[in-house]
Write a protein that holds these residues in place. Structure first.
Motif, PDB file in Angstrom:
ATOM      1  N   ASP A  52      -1.963   6.673  16.796  1.00  0.00           N
ATOM      2  CA  ASP A  52      -3.010   6.098  17.639  1.00  0.00           C
ATOM      3  C   ASP A  52      -4.334   6.714  17.160  1.00  0.00           C
ATOM      4  N   PRO A  53      -5.225   5.907  16.568  1.00  0.00           N
ATOM      5  CA  PRO A  53      -6.443   6.483  15.969  1.00  0.00           C
ATOM      6  C   PRO A  53      -7.302   7.265  16.961  1.00  0.00           C
ATOM      7  N   THR A  54      -7.109   7.032  18.277  1.00  0.00           N
ATOM      8  CA  THR A  54      -7.933   7.778  19.244  1.00  0.00           C
ATOM      9  C   THR A  54      -7.423   9.219  19.432  1.00  0.00           C
ATOM     10  N   GLU A  84     -13.884   2.665   9.557  1.00  0.00           N
ATOM     11  CA  GLU A  84     -13.064   1.589  10.128  1.00  0.00           C
ATOM     12  C   GLU A  84     -11.886   1.250   9.206  1.00  0.00           C
ATOM     13  N   VAL A  85     -12.073   1.391   7.881  1.00  0.00           N
ATOM     14  CA  VAL A  85     -10.978   1.113   6.943  1.00  0.00           C
ATOM     15  C   VAL A  85      -9.911   2.207   7.070  1.00  0.00           C
ATOM     16  N   ARG A 101       0.861  -1.196   0.000  1.00  0.00           N
ATOM     17  CA  ARG A 101       0.000   0.000   0.000  1.00  0.00           C
ATOM     18  C   ARG A 101       0.897   1.246   0.000  1.00  0.00           C
ATOM     19  N   LEU A 154      -9.294   4.205   9.635  1.00  0.00           N
ATOM     20  CA  LEU A 154      -8.587   4.141  10.927  1.00  0.00           C
ATOM     21  C   LEU A 154      -7.584   2.994  10.935  1.00  0.00           C
ATOM     22  N   ASP A 155      -7.947   1.912  10.281  1.00  0.00           N
ATOM     23  CA  ASP A 155      -7.015   0.777  10.192  1.00  0.00           C
ATOM     24  C   ASP A 155      -5.762   1.178   9.397  1.00  0.00           C
ATOM     25  N   LEU A 156      -5.962   1.908   8.295  1.00  0.00           N
ATOM     26  CA  LEU A 156      -4.808   2.356   7.498  1.00  0.00           C
ATOM     27  C   LEU A 156      -3.896   3.265   8.326  1.00  0.00           C
ATOM     28  N   SER A 192      -3.473   3.287  11.525  1.00  0.00           N
ATOM     29  CA  SER A 192      -2.976   2.741  12.791  1.00  0.00           C
ATOM     30  C   SER A 192      -1.499   2.332  12.742  1.00  0.00           C
ATOM     31  N   ALA A 193      -0.939   2.184  11.538  1.00  0.00           N
ATOM     32  CA  ALA A 193       0.489   1.867  11.463  1.00  0.00           C
ATOM     33  C   ALA A 193       1.347   3.063  11.882  1.00  0.00           C
TER      34      ALA A 193
END
Ligand SMILES: Cc1cc2nc3c(=O)[nH]c(=O)nc-3n(C[C@H](O)[C@H](O)[C@H](O)COP(=O)(O)OP(=O)(O)OC[C@H]3O[C@@H](n4cnc5c(N)ncnc54)[C@H](O)[C@@H]3O)c2cc1C
Length: 498
Positions: A257-259, A246-247, A215, A249-251, A253-254
């Motif tokens: 911190d999504p929060t 959700e997609v 990616r 935030l997953d991208l 997260s690497a």
């Protein structure tokens, strides 16, 4: 000119179509030279979300000319450089920006586009440009001495010249019927602008191009508290799916911190490499995305359009005032297109490097680039001084052999030399006692003649040339026309045939 007042809209000298960053620069540079400008845009306000994130020192110099430096500069953030990384974050290539360049500004800055667009719009209006907002240009008719532009509200407006800054889908470009040279690059990317929560450190201070075949993605440290991520869509991926929270935030997260982040906007853009074959048709000229588009990997799309405006503004002003014939405008595409083409090709080239999704090809690329980097040593790359990395202008009667560069700008006692020169040609001589005949001719043509023996500012402008020169002639857009031991005559293209 015809002074017809058609259907309520007064005639003008130049109609600028589009009040985006390029149209606002074009309108502002013309209006501050006293040109009667009307600018139309189908939208009432600036586009509320940023597309461009980066601009370079030359653009800051043009912002200075627009008189908008105090509004624009404080909200920018210098960009120290850009690193290309492997999937496991080894550095493949490192580019560094100088913090002071020949213009006196940092080589690269990041900015928030809506505020920038508003500042340069405001400066255009303050200089006297008249804005018709919320009105679409529908078509144009060219006549011998004027162009009639038909607007969506049923009215029309006459202008001696039209400059189309109406963006990638330019109506005017279609009207003049030019085709586009397609560099065959077409990649959809998700652009995610984040706001970082208070106290959250940005994931990087430099721009990262992560050449991960699983990616490919980009990190852009916008001015705090914003941060941009861009993720390439893989072949066959659905733009709606990738914009699900959700997609996304997953991208992210690497890297974060999504929060600790809020997604301010998400949009999928398809990046292209396109250049119009003809930038002028009679009294109609194209500038900015209307004339060329490029992928954003070098952050140069808007910069290139603003350079178009700076190149065209002084030429159009001379033609309108009768100082030069319209043939001067032939130098516009001749100078600008080779410059833009080199940047579009470089951006497409970097794009192909970054967008590789073939795992074996990516591994071979990484191996070759890591080996080249190891062979070159780990010494920090030299900072760009704002001249070295830019391609030259195309050749012509107003361009120094080799295509540029811009003259240095010197600041002494808080006075910037560009501000002293204004929108004139500048001729700096080691001593006024020589070159008398040519200097008289330049002065008659409106140039500002400066004697380096009497003033440290102009001595510093001359001394920037290596090897040493005794005379330098600088255009109103700060590009060097001539530098040497003899003051050249005024080129005929700047004068009228009569
Ligand atoms: C994701 C992304 C990132 C980018 N990053 C960078 C970067 O970092 N640095 C950089 O330099 N560039 C960057 N760019 C490119 C940059 O955004 C564009 O090159 C720039 O916006 C072009 O400016 P413009 O004024 O030519 O066109 P636009 O900004 O598109 O403005 C055109 C204007 O014309 C108006 N208009 C259009 N048609 C009509 C009509 N018929 N009648 C009246 N009005 C009309 C529109 O409403 C609009 O206001 C990026 C682009 C994208 C998509």
């Amino acid at each position: 000119m015809t002074d017809a007042d058609v259907a309520g809209h007064p005639a003008c000298e130049v109609l600028v179509v589009g009040f985006g960053p390029v149209g606002a620069t074009m309108a502002g540079l013309l209006a501050r030279r006293g040109v009667d400008v009307v600018v139309v845009d189908r939208e009432v306000d600036v586009y509320p979300l940023p597309r461009a994130a980066h601009f370079d020192q030359e653009i800051m110099r043009i912002v200075q000319e627009l008189g908008a430096l105090d509004e624009v500069a404080p909200s920018t953030r210098p960009l120290p450089g850009m690193d290309f990384l492997t999937a496991d974050r080894q550095v493949l290539l490192s580019m560094r920006s100088g913090d002071r360049t020949r213009s006196g500004f940092p080589a690269s800055v990041l900015f928030h586009q809506p505020g920038f667009d508003r500042s340069i719009r405001d400066s255009a209006v303050q200089h006297g440009a008249r804005a018709l907002l919320g009105v679409e240009l529908v078509s144009i008719d060219q006549h011998a001495e004027r162009v009639t532009a038909h607007l969506g509200d049923g009215s029309s407006i006459d202008a001696r010249w039209v400059v189309a800054c109406d963006g990638a889908r330019s109506t005017v470009r279609k009207t003049i019927g030019t085709t586009m040279d397609d560099l065959e690059f077409e990649e959809p990317w998700l652009v995610l602008d984040l706001v970082l929560a208070d106290g959250t450190a940005p994931p990087s201070d430099v721009c990262f191009q992560v050449c991960d075949p699983a990616r490919p993605h980009t990190l852009v440290p916008m001015p705090a508290p914003r941060f941009r991520f861009e993720f390439m869509l893989l072949p066959g991926e659905d733009p709606e799916w990738i914009q699900r929270p959700e997609v996304m935030l997953d991208l992210l997260s690497a890297w974060v911190d999504p929060t600790t982040v809020t997604i301010e906007r998400a949009a999928v853009y398809t990046f292209h490499g396109l250049i119009a074959h003809r930038w002028r048709d009679g009294r109609v000229l194209l500038a900015g995305d209307a004339a060329h588009q490029m992928p954003p990997f070098l952050g140069q799309g808007m910069c290139s359009g603003i350079r178009d405006a700076a190149n065209l503004a002084w030429k159009l002003t001379r033609v309108l005032s009768g100082a030069s014939d319209a043939t001067l405008l032939d130098t516009y595409q001749a100078e600008r297109e080779p410059h833009v083409r080199a940047i579009v090709e470089a951006a497409v080239g970097f794009g192909r490097l970054i967008c590789t999704t073939d795992v074996a090809a990516a591994a071979a690329r990484d191996e070759a680039m890591l080996a080249a980097r190891a062979a070159a040593g780990t010494e920090a790359p030299a900072g760009d001084d704002g001249a070295g990395l830019m391609p030259p202008l195309g050749p012509g009667p107003l361009v120094l052999d080799g295509g540029g560069p811009q003259a240095v700008q010197v600041t002494i006692d808080d006075v910037r030399s560009d501000d002293e020169v204004g929108d004139r040609f500048l001729v700096v001589v080691r001593s006024r006692t020589t070159h008398a005949a040519s200097l008289d001719a330049w002065e008659r043509a409106g140039a500002f003649v400066a004697d380096a023996s009497a003033d440290a500012t102009w001595a510093a402008v001359l001394d920037a040339f290596i090897p040493a020169v005794d005379v330098v002639v600088v255009r109103p857009d700060r590009y060097v026309l001539a530098a040497g031991s003899v003051c050249p005559p005024v080129p005929p293209v700047l004068l009228t045939a009569g």
